[in-house]
Write a protein that holds these residues in place. Sequence first.
Motif, PDB file in Angstrom:
ATOM      1  N   ASP A 177     -48.439 -15.263   7.750  1.00  0.00           N
ATOM      2  CA  ASP A 177     -48.482 -14.222   6.715  1.00  0.00           C
ATOM      3  C   ASP A 177     -49.618 -13.260   7.009  1.00  0.00           C
ATOM      4  O   ASP A 177     -50.778 -13.660   7.056  1.00  0.00           O
ATOM      5  N   GLY A 178     -49.258 -11.977   7.206  1.00  0.00           N
ATOM      6  CA  GLY A 178     -50.282 -10.953   7.371  1.00  0.00           C
ATOM      7  C   GLY A 178     -50.090 -10.108   8.611  1.00  0.00           C
ATOM      8  O   GLY A 178     -50.243 -10.603   9.733  1.00  0.00           O
ATOM      9  N   GLY A 179     -49.713  -8.870   8.444  1.00  0.00           N
ATOM     10  CA  GLY A 179     -49.591  -7.965   9.580  1.00  0.00           C
ATOM     11  C   GLY A 179     -48.403  -8.244  10.483  1.00  0.00           C
ATOM     12  O   GLY A 179     -48.379  -7.806  11.635  1.00  0.00           O
ATOM     13  N   VAL A 180     -47.399  -8.963   9.976  1.00  0.00           N
ATOM     14  CA  VAL A 180     -46.209  -9.275  10.776  1.00  0.00           C
ATOM     15  C   VAL A 180     -45.258  -8.080  10.753  1.00  0.00           C
ATOM     16  O   VAL A 180     -44.946  -7.541   9.690  1.00  0.00           O
ATOM     17  N   LYS A 181     -44.772  -7.683  11.920  1.00  0.00           N
ATOM     18  CA  LYS A 181     -43.830  -6.569  12.026  1.00  0.00           C
ATOM     19  C   LYS A 181     -42.954  -6.776  13.248  1.00  0.00           C
ATOM     20  O   LYS A 181     -43.165  -7.723  14.036  1.00  0.00           O
ATOM     21  N   ALA A 182     -41.978  -5.903  13.422  1.00  0.00           N
ATOM     22  CA  ALA A 182     -41.036  -6.060  14.533  1.00  0.00           C
ATOM     23  C   ALA A 182     -41.749  -6.028  15.876  1.00  0.00           C
ATOM     24  O   ALA A 182     -41.339  -6.714  16.825  1.00  0.00           O
ATOM     25  N   GLU A 183     -42.828  -5.281  15.965  1.00  0.00           N
ATOM     26  CA  GLU A 183     -43.524  -5.116  17.240  1.00  0.00           C
ATOM     27  C   GLU A 183     -44.252  -6.373  17.705  1.00  0.00           C
ATOM     28  O   GLU A 183     -44.484  -6.542  18.898  1.00  0.00           O
ATOM     29  N   ASN A 184     -44.622  -7.259  16.775  1.00  0.00           N
ATOM     30  CA  ASN A 184     -45.375  -8.449  17.200  1.00  0.00           C
ATOM     31  C   ASN A 184     -44.706  -9.771  16.841  1.00  0.00           C
ATOM     32  O   ASN A 184     -45.230 -10.839  17.143  1.00  0.00           O
ATOM     33  N   ILE A 185     -43.525  -9.727  16.216  1.00  0.00           N
ATOM     34  CA  ILE A 185     -42.924 -10.960  15.715  1.00  0.00           C
ATOM     35  C   ILE A 185     -42.523 -11.923  16.834  1.00  0.00           C
ATOM     36  O   ILE A 185     -42.625 -13.140  16.677  1.00  0.00           O
ATOM     37  N   ASP A 208     -36.088   5.062  -0.388  1.00  0.00           N
ATOM     38  CA  ASP A 208     -35.778   4.269  -1.573  1.00  0.00           C
ATOM     39  C   ASP A 208     -34.345   4.462  -2.059  1.00  0.00           C
ATOM     40  O   ASP A 208     -33.765   3.570  -2.681  1.00  0.00           O
ATOM     41  N   SER A 209     -33.781   5.612  -1.777  1.00  0.00           N
ATOM     42  CA  SER A 209     -32.432   5.915  -2.256  1.00  0.00           C
ATOM     43  C   SER A 209     -31.343   5.231  -1.441  1.00  0.00           C
ATOM     44  O   SER A 209     -30.176   5.250  -1.823  1.00  0.00           O
ATOM     45  N   ASP A 210     -31.720   4.606  -0.325  1.00  0.00           N
ATOM     46  CA  ASP A 210     -30.749   3.970   0.566  1.00  0.00           C
ATOM     47  C   ASP A 210     -30.749   2.463   0.335  1.00  0.00           C
ATOM     48  O   ASP A 210     -31.705   1.774   0.702  1.00  0.00           O
ATOM     49  N   PRO A 211     -29.700   1.874  -0.265  1.00  0.00           N
ATOM     50  CA  PRO A 211     -29.665   0.444  -0.540  1.00  0.00           C
ATOM     51  C   PRO A 211     -29.617  -0.414   0.725  1.00  0.00           C
ATOM     52  O   PRO A 211     -29.886  -1.606   0.673  1.00  0.00           O
ATOM     53  N   ASN A 212     -29.266   0.209   1.864  1.00  0.00           N
ATOM     54  CA  ASN A 212     -29.179  -0.532   3.128  1.00  0.00           C
ATOM     55  C   ASN A 212     -30.388  -0.279   4.025  1.00  0.00           C
ATOM     56  O   ASN A 212     -30.340  -0.544   5.227  1.00  0.00           O
ATOM     57  N   ARG A 213     -31.481   0.236   3.442  1.00  0.00           N
ATOM     58  CA  ARG A 213     -32.616   0.650   4.273  1.00  0.00           C
ATOM     59  C   ARG A 213     -33.315  -0.511   4.975  1.00  0.00           C
ATOM     60  O   ARG A 213     -34.064  -0.296   5.919  1.00  0.00           O
ATOM     61  N   TYR A 214     -33.074  -1.740   4.502  1.00  0.00           N
ATOM     62  CA  TYR A 214     -33.724  -2.888   5.127  1.00  0.00           C
ATOM     63  C   TYR A 214     -32.931  -3.434   6.313  1.00  0.00           C
ATOM     64  O   TYR A 214     -33.428  -4.277   7.058  1.00  0.00           O
ATOM     65  N   ASP A 215     -31.694  -2.982   6.473  1.00  0.00           N
ATOM     66  CA  ASP A 215     -30.860  -3.484   7.565  1.00  0.00           C
ATOM     67  C   ASP A 215     -31.509  -3.259   8.920  1.00  0.00           C
ATOM     68  O   ASP A 215     -31.530  -4.141   9.783  1.00  0.00           O
ATOM     69  N   THR A 216     -32.059  -2.063   9.119  1.00  0.00           N
ATOM     70  CA  THR A 216     -32.603  -1.699  10.425  1.00  0.00           C
ATOM     71  C   THR A 216     -33.800  -2.551  10.791  1.00  0.00           C
ATOM     72  O   THR A 216     -33.848  -3.144  11.871  1.00  0.00           O
ATOM     73  N   ILE A 217     -34.787  -2.646   9.884  1.00  0.00           N
ATOM     74  CA  ILE A 217     -36.000  -3.381  10.219  1.00  0.00           C
ATOM     75  C   ILE A 217     -35.729  -4.872  10.384  1.00  0.00           C
ATOM     76  O   ILE A 217     -36.231  -5.523  11.308  1.00  0.00           O
ATOM     77  N   LEU A 218     -34.883  -5.445   9.526  1.00  0.00           N
ATOM     78  CA  LEU A 218     -34.554  -6.861   9.671  1.00  0.00           C
ATOM     79  C   LEU A 218     -33.730  -7.105  10.929  1.00  0.00           C
ATOM     80  O   LEU A 218     -33.912  -8.124  11.610  1.00  0.00           O
ATOM     81  N   GLY A 219     -32.871  -6.165  11.257  1.00  0.00           N
ATOM     82  CA  GLY A 219     -32.114  -6.267  12.500  1.00  0.00           C
ATOM     83  C   GLY A 219     -33.025  -6.242  13.716  1.00  0.00           C
ATOM     84  O   GLY A 219     -32.812  -6.995  14.684  1.00  0.00           O
ATOM     85  N   GLN A 220     -34.034  -5.395  13.685  1.00  0.00           N
ATOM     86  CA  GLN A 220     -34.988  -5.330  14.787  1.00  0.00           C
ATOM     87  C   GLN A 220     -35.765  -6.635  14.922  1.00  0.00           C
ATOM     88  O   GLN A 220     -35.983  -7.131  16.033  1.00  0.00           O
ATOM     89  N   MET A 221     -36.154  -7.203  13.799  1.00  0.00           N
ATOM     90  CA  MET A 221     -36.875  -8.477  13.840  1.00  0.00           C
ATOM     91  C   MET A 221     -36.003  -9.582  14.406  1.00  0.00           C
ATOM     92  O   MET A 221     -36.435 -10.384  15.244  1.00  0.00           O
ATOM     93  N   ARG A 222     -34.730  -9.639  13.970  1.00  0.00           N
ATOM     94  CA  ARG A 222     -33.803 -10.653  14.477  1.00  0.00           C
ATOM     95  C   ARG A 222     -33.591 -10.493  15.981  1.00  0.00           C
ATOM     96  O   ARG A 222     -33.512 -11.471  16.727  1.00  0.00           O
ATOM     97  N   GLU A 223     -33.477  -9.251  16.412  1.00  0.00           N
ATOM     98  CA  GLU A 223     -33.254  -8.968  17.834  1.00  0.00           C
ATOM     99  C   GLU A 223     -34.433  -9.454  18.677  1.00  0.00           C
ATOM    100  O   GLU A 223     -34.251 -10.067  19.737  1.00  0.00           O
ATOM    101  N   LYS A 224     -35.644  -9.227  18.175  1.00  0.00           N
ATOM    102  CA  LYS A 224     -36.841  -9.687  18.891  1.00  0.00           C
ATOM    103  C   LYS A 224     -36.910 -11.218  18.927  1.00  0.00           C
ATOM    104  O   LYS A 224     -37.227 -11.817  19.953  1.00  0.00           O
ATOM    105  N   LEU A 225     -36.582 -11.844  17.792  1.00  0.00           N
ATOM    106  CA  LEU A 225     -36.654 -13.307  17.722  1.00  0.00           C
ATOM    107  C   LEU A 225     -35.601 -13.962  18.604  1.00  0.00           C
ATOM    108  O   LEU A 225     -35.825 -15.059  19.143  1.00  0.00           O
ATOM    109  N   ALA A 226     -34.468 -13.313  18.776  1.00  0.00           N
ATOM    110  CA  ALA A 226     -33.379 -13.865  19.602  1.00  0.00           C
ATOM    111  C   ALA A 226     -33.791 -13.998  21.064  1.00  0.00           C
ATOM    112  O   ALA A 226     -33.176 -14.762  21.815  1.00  0.00           O
ATOM    113  N   LYS A 227     -34.808 -13.268  21.466  1.00  0.00           N
ATOM    114  CA  LYS A 227     -35.237 -13.263  22.858  1.00  0.00           C
ATOM    115  C   LYS A 227     -36.386 -14.240  23.136  1.00  0.00           C
ATOM    116  O   LYS A 227     -36.820 -14.350  24.270  1.00  0.00           O
ATOM    117  N   VAL A 228     -36.867 -14.909  22.083  1.00  0.00           N
ATOM    118  CA  VAL A 228     -37.985 -15.834  22.272  1.00  0.00           C
ATOM    119  C   VAL A 228     -37.504 -17.131  22.919  1.00  0.00           C
ATOM    120  O   VAL A 228     -36.491 -17.693  22.505  1.00  0.00           O
TER     121      VAL A 228
END
Length: 228
Positions: A177-185, A208-228
Motif C-alpha cells: 500500500d502506497g505509491g502503487v501504479k501501473a509503472e511499478n506494479i 468523472d463523467s465516464d463510467p468506464n474510466r477505470y477500465d484503462t488503468i486496471l487493464g494496464q495493471m493487469r497487463e503488467k502483472l501478466a508478464k511477471v
Amino acid sequence: MSDYLIAPSILSADFAKLGEEVDNVLASGADIVHFDVMDNHYVPNLTIGPLVCEALRKHGVTADIDVHMMVKPVDRITPDFAKAGATYITFHPEGSEHIDRSLQLIRDHGCKSGLVFNPATPLSHLDYVLDKVDMILIMSVNPGFGGQSFIPAAMDKLRACRKMIDDAGLEIRLEIDGGVKAENIAEIAAAGADTFVAGSGIFGKGKDSDPNRYDTILGQMREKLAKV
C-alpha cells in the motif's frame, strides 16, 4: 498464492457518490475494496468508520472489503467493523497492547486478520503470531495521507516477508500500500506482493463523467502483472 488482486483505496474516491464509484471500479475489474480507517490519533487524519462500511454493503457491494485500521486502540472498534461487513481487518502492531489477542478477536468475529507494517516497523512482530495472520500489509509510504510516493526500501521488506511466508508454508496474502501504479506494479509483484492497494493511481484517472474510466488503468495493471 500466485493470483494477483487489485484493491482500490476508496480514500481517493469521490465520497459524494461513493457507492457509484465502488460499483464502477469493481465492474472495471478490481477485486477488493480497500477501506482506510484513520482516527486523528494514531495518524494525523480522520476518515471513515463502520457506518460507511455498512452503507456499502447495504448499497449492494458483495466484493471483499479490506479494512485497514490506522487507529489506536484497535480492539474496541473491531466488532463494529465485523458487524458492518468487513472481510479482512488489518491493524498496526503499534495500535495494540496485545497483538495475539487482537488478531484472535478479529477471527472470533468471523473476519480474516492481518498485521500492517510501517516503513520503519520490523517484521519481527510476526515471529510468534504468523499462524494467526491471513494478510500482511507492507506500507510503502508512511500512513495517514493518500497520494504519497513509493518508498524503495519497501521492496526489501516485501522480499523478506515473502520468504517468511513461503518458508512457513502458510496461505497468507502479501499486500502493498502506497505509491502503487501501473509503472511499478510489475516490479512490486516480482518482489513478492500478490495484493495491490492503489488510491490516486486508480481513482485519479480519467474523466468523472465516464463510467468506464477505470477500465484503462486496471487493464494496464493487469497487463503488467501478466508478464511477471
